[in-house]
Write an enzyme that holds these catalytic residues in place. Structure first.
Site, PDB file in Angstrom:
ATOM      1  N   ASP A  29      -6.810  -1.374 -11.634  1.00  0.00           N
ATOM      2  CA  ASP A  29      -6.256  -1.065 -10.301  1.00  0.00           C
ATOM      3  C   ASP A  29      -6.948  -1.936  -9.256  1.00  0.00           C
ATOM      4  O   ASP A  29      -8.022  -2.493  -9.520  1.00  0.00           O
ATOM      5  CB  ASP A  29      -6.449   0.431  -9.996  1.00  0.00           C
ATOM      6  CG  ASP A  29      -5.477   0.929  -8.923  1.00  0.00           C
ATOM      7  OD1 ASP A  29      -4.504   0.212  -8.598  1.00  0.00           O
ATOM      8  OD2 ASP A  29      -5.687   2.040  -8.408  1.00  0.00           O
ATOM      9  N   GLU A  30      -6.344  -2.014  -8.077  1.00  0.00           N
ATOM     10  CA  GLU A  30      -6.850  -2.839  -6.964  1.00  0.00           C
ATOM     11  C   GLU A  30      -7.078  -4.274  -7.445  1.00  0.00           C
ATOM     12  O   GLU A  30      -8.077  -4.925  -7.110  1.00  0.00           O
ATOM     13  CB  GLU A  30      -8.151  -2.238  -6.383  1.00  0.00           C
ATOM     14  CG  GLU A  30      -8.067  -0.767  -5.972  1.00  0.00           C
ATOM     15  CD  GLU A  30      -7.141  -0.481  -4.790  1.00  0.00           C
ATOM     16  OE1 GLU A  30      -6.656  -1.435  -4.135  1.00  0.00           O
ATOM     17  OE2 GLU A  30      -6.874   0.715  -4.533  1.00  0.00           O
ATOM     18  N   ALA A  31      -6.120  -4.783  -8.209  1.00  0.00           N
ATOM     19  CA  ALA A  31      -6.283  -6.098  -8.848  1.00  0.00           C
ATOM     20  C   ALA A  31      -6.260  -7.245  -7.846  1.00  0.00           C
ATOM     21  O   ALA A  31      -6.690  -8.353  -8.179  1.00  0.00           O
ATOM     22  CB  ALA A  31      -5.192  -6.291  -9.896  1.00  0.00           C
ATOM     23  N   MET A  70       0.865  -1.183   0.000  1.00  0.00           N
ATOM     24  CA  MET A  70       0.000   0.000   0.000  1.00  0.00           C
ATOM     25  C   MET A  70       0.907   1.239   0.000  1.00  0.00           C
ATOM     26  O   MET A  70       2.027   1.203   0.515  1.00  0.00           O
ATOM     27  CB  MET A  70      -0.892   0.002   1.252  1.00  0.00           C
ATOM     28  CG  MET A  70      -1.961  -1.062   1.237  1.00  0.00           C
ATOM     29  SD  MET A  70      -3.013  -0.996   2.712  1.00  0.00           S
ATOM     30  CE  MET A  70      -3.866   0.583   2.486  1.00  0.00           C
ATOM     31  N   VAL A  90     -10.787  -8.749   3.228  1.00  0.00           N
ATOM     32  CA  VAL A  90     -11.014  -7.461   2.557  1.00  0.00           C
ATOM     33  C   VAL A  90     -11.675  -6.472   3.516  1.00  0.00           C
ATOM     34  O   VAL A  90     -12.798  -6.680   3.976  1.00  0.00           O
ATOM     35  CB  VAL A  90     -11.894  -7.643   1.305  1.00  0.00           C
ATOM     36  CG1 VAL A  90     -12.173  -6.289   0.655  1.00  0.00           C
ATOM     37  CG2 VAL A  90     -11.226  -8.587   0.307  1.00  0.00           C
ATOM     38  N   TYR A 106      -4.117   0.944   8.041  1.00  0.00           N
ATOM     39  CA  TYR A 106      -3.032   0.096   7.556  1.00  0.00           C
ATOM     40  C   TYR A 106      -1.706   0.802   7.757  1.00  0.00           C
ATOM     41  O   TYR A 106      -1.632   2.035   7.792  1.00  0.00           O
ATOM     42  CB  TYR A 106      -3.229  -0.233   6.069  1.00  0.00           C
ATOM     43  CG  TYR A 106      -4.405  -1.165   5.844  1.00  0.00           C
ATOM     44  CD1 TYR A 106      -4.245  -2.537   5.969  1.00  0.00           C
ATOM     45  CD2 TYR A 106      -5.675  -0.664   5.558  1.00  0.00           C
ATOM     46  CE1 TYR A 106      -5.320  -3.396   5.784  1.00  0.00           C
ATOM     47  CE2 TYR A 106      -6.749  -1.516   5.380  1.00  0.00           C
ATOM     48  CZ  TYR A 106      -6.560  -2.877   5.493  1.00  0.00           C
ATOM     49  OH  TYR A 106      -7.629  -3.726   5.324  1.00  0.00           O
ATOM     50  N   GLY A 148       2.659   3.908  -4.690  1.00  0.00           N
ATOM     51  CA  GLY A 148       2.560   4.640  -5.953  1.00  0.00           C
ATOM     52  C   GLY A 148       1.904   3.886  -7.098  1.00  0.00           C
ATOM     53  O   GLY A 148       1.996   4.290  -8.257  1.00  0.00           O
TER      54      GLY A 148
HETATM   55  N1  LIG Z   1       2.247  15.011  -0.154  1.00  0.00           N
HETATM   56  C1  LIG Z   1       2.957  14.208  -0.954  1.00  0.00           C
HETATM   57  N2  LIG Z   1       4.044  14.671  -1.570  1.00  0.00           N
HETATM   58  C2  LIG Z   1       4.780  13.868  -2.398  1.00  0.00           C
HETATM   59  N3  LIG Z   1       4.487  12.587  -2.634  1.00  0.00           N
HETATM   60  C3  LIG Z   1       3.411  12.091  -2.030  1.00  0.00           C
HETATM   61  C4  LIG Z   1       2.586  12.851  -1.159  1.00  0.00           C
HETATM   62  N4  LIG Z   1       1.592  12.055  -0.707  1.00  0.00           N
HETATM   63  C5  LIG Z   1       1.799  10.851  -1.277  1.00  0.00           C
HETATM   64  N5  LIG Z   1       2.896  10.868  -2.071  1.00  0.00           N
HETATM   65  C6  LIG Z   1       3.461   9.769  -2.880  1.00  0.00           C
HETATM   66  O1  LIG Z   1       2.398   8.994  -3.351  1.00  0.00           O
HETATM   67  C7  LIG Z   1       2.648   7.610  -3.069  1.00  0.00           C
HETATM   68  C8  LIG Z   1       1.316   6.913  -2.920  1.00  0.00           C
HETATM   69  O2  LIG Z   1       0.710   6.890  -4.196  1.00  0.00           O
HETATM   70  P1  LIG Z   1      -0.574   6.019  -4.513  1.00  0.00           P
HETATM   71  O3  LIG Z   1      -0.636   5.950  -6.003  1.00  0.00           O
HETATM   72  O4  LIG Z   1      -1.742   6.566  -3.807  1.00  0.00           O
HETATM   73  O5  LIG Z   1      -0.148   4.606  -3.872  1.00  0.00           O
HETATM   74  P2  LIG Z   1      -0.819   3.161  -3.941  1.00  0.00           P
HETATM   75  O6  LIG Z   1      -1.803   3.141  -5.072  1.00  0.00           O
HETATM   76  O7  LIG Z   1       0.352   2.225  -4.151  1.00  0.00           O
HETATM   77  O8  LIG Z   1      -1.452   2.920  -2.606  1.00  0.00           O
HETATM   78  C9  LIG Z   1       3.506   7.643  -1.810  1.00  0.00           C
HETATM   79  O9  LIG Z   1       4.339   6.512  -1.692  1.00  0.00           O
HETATM   80  C10 LIG Z   1       4.378   8.879  -2.065  1.00  0.00           C
HETATM   81  O10 LIG Z   1       5.472   8.521  -2.868  1.00  0.00           O
HETATM   82  C1  LIG Z   2      -3.453  -5.221   3.460  1.00  0.00           C
HETATM   83  C2  LIG Z   2      -4.902  -5.189   3.091  1.00  0.00           C
HETATM   84  C3  LIG Z   2      -5.420  -4.124   2.373  1.00  0.00           C
HETATM   85  N1  LIG Z   2      -6.746  -4.098   2.064  1.00  0.00           N
HETATM   86  C4  LIG Z   2      -7.287  -2.955   1.316  1.00  0.00           C
HETATM   87  C5  LIG Z   2      -7.000  -1.606   1.901  1.00  0.00           C
HETATM   88  C6  LIG Z   2      -7.075  -0.680   0.690  1.00  0.00           C
HETATM   89  O1  LIG Z   2      -8.446  -0.334   0.511  1.00  0.00           O
HETATM   90  C7  LIG Z   2      -6.594  -1.585  -0.455  1.00  0.00           C
HETATM   91  C8  LIG Z   2      -5.198  -1.286  -0.921  1.00  0.00           C
HETATM   92  O2  LIG Z   2      -5.178  -0.031  -1.544  1.00  0.00           O
HETATM   93  P1  LIG Z   2      -3.842   0.745  -1.993  1.00  0.00           P
HETATM   94  O3  LIG Z   2      -4.306   1.536  -3.183  1.00  0.00           O
HETATM   95  O4  LIG Z   2      -2.794  -0.282  -2.358  1.00  0.00           O
HETATM   96  O5  LIG Z   2      -3.408   1.596  -0.860  1.00  0.00           O
HETATM   97  O6  LIG Z   2      -6.660  -2.917   0.041  1.00  0.00           O
HETATM   98  C9  LIG Z   2      -7.567  -5.152   2.415  1.00  0.00           C
HETATM   99  O7  LIG Z   2      -8.765  -5.148   2.091  1.00  0.00           O
HETATM  100  N2  LIG Z   2      -7.075  -6.198   3.125  1.00  0.00           N
HETATM  101  C10 LIG Z   2      -5.775  -6.253   3.489  1.00  0.00           C
HETATM  102  O8  LIG Z   2      -5.363  -7.241   4.155  1.00  0.00           O
END
Ligand SMILES: Nc1ncnc2c1ncn2[C@@H]1O[C@H](COP(=O)(O)OP(=O)(O)O)[C@@H](O)[C@H]1O
Ligand SMILES: Cc1cn([C@H]2C[C@H](O)[C@@H](COP(=O)(O)O)O2)c(=O)[nH]c1=O
Length: 219
Positions: A86-88, A11, A170, A184, A14
């Site tokens: 996304d969220e695959a 999580m 989930v 998380y 990026g």
């Molecule tokens: N305020 C911020 N400034 C710069 N980068 C940020 C900021 N907030 C989040 N990020 C970047 O965004 C990433 C999260 O991106 P996101 O696409 O939402 O992640 P994921 O989909 O994997 O959960 C963080 O790891 C960080 O690199």
């Molecule tokens: C570890 C874990 C995560 N989840 C959920 C929580 C978030 O809604 C997504 C992950 O989203 P992200 O874009 O990668 O931040 O998954 C879950 O349901 N169960 C788990 O164990």
């Protein structure tokens, strides 16, 4: 040759940002793509990045059939060059098999993004099938970090900062959560296995500096 690529990371590493960037880059070169997601934190039919980007996407549910979806679009004269999902981790194993068939038989590139393991460090069924079937599994280059500074490789579920290991697989949530909410936190494996979140570490150490040294000496 079309390919099925699984972009995996913890999580907050990026993934959604990269999904939207890839869509932007492919669309800018005139390719036709379709965005999918399932149970994004920001609500249904949305891909949201913590950097502030959001985009409408098709919501996947148990009845979604990617193969039929792409065939229907093409039958109606709508070209499909690539899919972004996304969220695959929340897709079913059967849906991942449909995606592989879309790549192999229809020549559509499929780029999917998700976490591999749940809060108990067990593979999600959709992620497991992706690891089995993807042409490539790409680990994101931006490192999410554990509180100790090591690369975060695991996702912990917390309530009030305390790691929990019981519950449904989930539960949609975020890394920024209120004190009483399910949230998380990303951790390195060592601290995930020891159930040591940032709050637990703070409670057991007077200062972050001491914490690092004690941690390094004793583990
Ligand atoms: N305020 C911020 N400034 C710069 N980068 C940020 C900021 N907030 C989040 N990020 C970047 O965004 C990433 C999260 O991106 P996101 O696409 O939402 O992640 P994921 O989909 O994997 O959960 C963080 O790891 C960080 O690199
Ligand atoms: C570890 C874990 C995560 N989840 C959920 C929580 C978030 O809604 C997504 C992950 O989203 P992200 O874009 O990668 O931040 O998954 C879950 O349901 N169960 C788990 O164990």
């Amino acid at each position: 040759m079309a390919e099925l690529v699984f972009f995996s990371g913890t999580m907050d590493s990026g993934k959604s940002t990269l999904a939207l960037q890839m869509h932007h880059n492919h669309a800018a070169r005139g390719r036709d793509g379709v965005l999918f997601t399932r149970q994004d934190r920001a609500g249904t039919a949305t891909i949201s990045s913590r950097l502030g980007l959001t985009q409408r996407a098709h919501e996947v549910d148990d009845s979604t059939d990617f193969w039929s979806d792409v065939i229907a679009r093409r039958t109606h004269g709508r070209p499909v060059d690539y899919l972004i999902g996304d969220e695959a981790q929340f897709y079913t194993a059967a849906q991942v098999e449909q995606l592989a068939r879309v790549v192999d038989e229809l020549g559509v590139d499929v780029y999917v993004f998700g976490i591999s393991t749940d809060f108990r460090a067990r593979l999600f069924p959709g992620a497991a099938r992706l690891v089995e079937l993807a042409d490539r599994v790409e680990i994101l280059q931006v490192r999410a970090l554990c509180w100790c500074g090591a690369r975060a490789t695991h996702n912990a579920r917390t309530i009030g900062g305390t790691m929990v290991v019981e519950g449904a697989q989930v539960v949609v949530g975020d890394v920024e959560a209120g004190a009483d909410e399910v949230g998380y936190e990303v951790l390195c494996r060592r601290h995930h296995m020891r159930r040591m979140t940032a709050a637990a570490a703070r409670a057991s150490s007077p200062s972050p500096q001491t914490l690092t040294s004690v941690d390094e000496l004793s583990l």
